[in-house]
Design an enzyme around this catalytic site. Structure first.
Site, mmCIF file in Angstrom:
data_model
loop_
_atom_site.group_PDB
_atom_site.id
_atom_site.type_symbol
_atom_site.label_atom_id
_atom_site.label_comp_id
_atom_site.label_asym_id
_atom_site.label_seq_id
_atom_site.Cartn_x
_atom_site.Cartn_y
_atom_site.Cartn_z
ATOM 1 N N LYS A 90 0.824 -1.218 0.000
ATOM 2 C CA LYS A 90 0.000 0.000 0.000
ATOM 3 C C LYS A 90 0.855 1.264 0.000
ATOM 4 C CE LYS A 90 -3.421 -2.434 2.857
ATOM 5 N NZ LYS A 90 -4.126 -2.450 4.172
ATOM 6 N N ARG A 126 14.744 -9.348 5.495
ATOM 7 C CA ARG A 126 15.343 -9.494 4.171
ATOM 8 C C ARG A 126 14.657 -8.525 3.216
ATOM 9 N NH1 ARG A 126 16.794 -14.940 0.954
ATOM 10 N NH2 ARG A 126 18.540 -14.694 2.385
ATOM 11 N N HIS A 157 24.935 -10.395 3.732
ATOM 12 C CA HIS A 157 24.119 -11.493 4.254
ATOM 13 C C HIS A 157 24.855 -12.060 5.474
ATOM 14 C CE1 HIS A 157 21.262 -14.555 4.644
ATOM 15 N NE2 HIS A 157 21.274 -15.094 3.429
#
Length: 355
Positions: A80, A101, A129
Site C-alpha cells: 500500500k 530481508r 548477508h
C-alpha cells in the site's frame, strides 16, 4: 541497542563467542529449550526465501519463542506504500527482535535507525548477508576446527553474490587467510572490494577455472553462475561448464578440503558430488539454525548495550543521486547520503557503491 547489518558489526571476539555458544547449543540442546520463552521474533521478508526464513523460524521455535511476520511484501502494508521506517516502528510494538530481508541494498540500515528492537539483516540485495556468513563460519569451525591460515576459493558469481562479499569481510580478519577468486570476467569481484583487499594486504588471486584452483584450497565456496547476468547467451553457454563442480574436478582437491554452498544450487554442483564426504553444504544448512539460535540469544542479551555501528562521516553532495539500481534510494523517498572512503572515493551511505 546492538544490531547486525554486516559481519564487521561484530568483533572477532564476539564472533568467536557466538560460535562457542552455537557449539554449546549443539551439545546441550535441552538446556536452551525455553531460553526465549515469552519472546517473539518478527520475520520481515520483502522477497522470497526458503532456507533463511525457515532457519530463523526453526531457531526461535527451538528456543521456546514465537514467530510472527510475513514472507512476501505483497501480503504486507508495503504493497500500500508504507515505508520501511513506518513498518519497523509498527513491528517494534509487537516483537522483541527482527530478522529482515529486502531486495534493495541498504534497507536494513534504514530499519535499524527507526527500530525499537534489535534488527538482523537477513540479506539486502547483493550487499550483505551476515547470518549466512555466520553459518559458513560455524561450518568451517566444525569441519576444520579453526579459522586461521586457510585458503578459501570463491567460485561463480562474485560480483552480485552477497554471501561472498560478507564472507570475505568476516574471514579477512583472521590470520593467514588467502583467497582464490574463480569466476568469468563478467562476474568478477567488484573493484571496490579488490581495492580494499589490496589496501589491507589481504592476499588473493583471480583464476579462470576450478581445476586450476583446487589443489591449494582448504575451502571451496560455490555459487551459481547466473545466466541472466550475461547479455550474450552463447557466451554464457561457453563459460558455464568451467564453473560446474563434478566428481572429476573433486579429484584435484585435498582430502580434507570442504565444499560449501549457500544454496539453492541450480546445476553448479552435480549430484554425484553429494556423496563425497567433503561436500558439507547440507550440514551447512543445519548449522545455520544453530548459529541463528546463538545470535538471537546474544542480541537479546545485548539489548541494553549501545549500538556500536559507526556510520562514516556524511558529506554534502548537492543534487547527487546514487546510480545503483539496486539501492534502497531507488525504491523509497529517503534522503540521499554520501561519504568518502579511505581512498577518497565518494560512496552511497546506504549501498556503498561509488557515486
Amino acid at each position: 541497542m546492538r544490531h547486525l547489518l554486516e559481519p564487521t558489526n561484530l568483533s572477532v571476539k564476539e564472533i568467536d563467542q557466538i560460535m562457542e555458544r552455537a557449539l554449546d547449543i549443539i551439545a546441550h540442546r535441552e538446556k536452551y529449550a525455553e531460553a526465549c520463552k515469552g519472546k517473539k521474533l518478527a520475520t520481515l521478508f520483502f522477497e522470497p526465501s526458503t532456507r533463511t526464513r525457515l532457519s530463523f523460524t526453526a531457531a526461535m521455535m527451538e528456543l521456546g519463542g514465537n514467530v510472527l511476520g510475513f514472507s512476501d511484501a505483497n501480503s504486507s502494508s508495503v504493497s500500500k506504500g508504507e515505508t520501511i521506517a513506518d513498518t519497523i516502528r509498527v513491528i517494534s510494538c509487537f516483537a522483541d527482535i527482527v530478522a529482515m530481508r529486502h531486495p534493495k541494498e541498504g534497507a536494513p540500515w534504514i530499519a535499524k535507525n527507526y527500530s525499537g528492537v534489535p534488527v538482523i539483516n537477513a540479506g539486502d540485495g547483493g550487499h550483505n548477508h551476515p547470518t549466512q556468513t555466520l553459518t559458513d563460519m560455524l561450518t568451517i569451525k566444525r569441519e576444520l576446527g579453526h579459522f586461521d591460515h586457510l585458503t578459501i576459493g570463491l567460485c561463480g558469481d562474485l560480483k552480485y553474490g552477497r554471501t561472498v562479499h560478507s564472507l570475505i569481510k568476516a574471514m579477512s580478519r583472521y590470520e593467514g587467510t588467502r583467497y582464490v577468486l574463480i569466476s568469468p570476467k563478467e562476474l568478477q569481484l567488484p573493484s571496490y572490494m579488490t581495492e580494499e583487499m589490496k589496501r589491507d594486504g589481504i592476499p588473493f588471486k583471480e583464476v579462470g577455472s576450478i581445476e586450476e584452483a583446487m589443489p591449494e584450497l582448504d575451502v571451496l565456496y560455490m555459487t551459481r553462475v547466473q545466466q541472466e547476468r550475461f547479455a550474450d547467451k552463447a557466451e554464457y553457454e561457453r563459460l558455464k561448464l568451467a564453473f560446474i563442480l563434478d566428481e572429476a574436478k573433486m579429484k584435484y582437491g585435498k582430502k580434507d578440503m570442504i565444499v560449501l554452498h549457500p544454496l539453492p544450487r541450480v546445476g553448479e554442483i552435480t549430484e554425484g558430488v553429494d556423496n563425497d564426504p567433503r561436500a558439507a553444504y547440507f550440514r551447512q544448512v543445519e548449522n545455520g539454525k544453530f548459529v541463528r539460535m546463538s545470535l538471537i540469544l546474544t542480541l537479546l542479551d545485548w539489548r541494553d548495550q549501545k549500538d556500536n555501528i559507526i556510520d562514516p562521516e556524511e558529506i554534502q553532495m548537492e543534487g547527487a543521486t546514487c546510480k545503483n539500481p539496486h539501492c534502497i534510494t531507488t525504491k523509497e523517498a529517503v534522503r540521499q547520503r554520501f561519504y568518502v572512503d579511505e581512498k577518497g572515493v565518494k560512496r552511497c551511505m546506504y549501498c556503498d557503491n561509488e557515486v
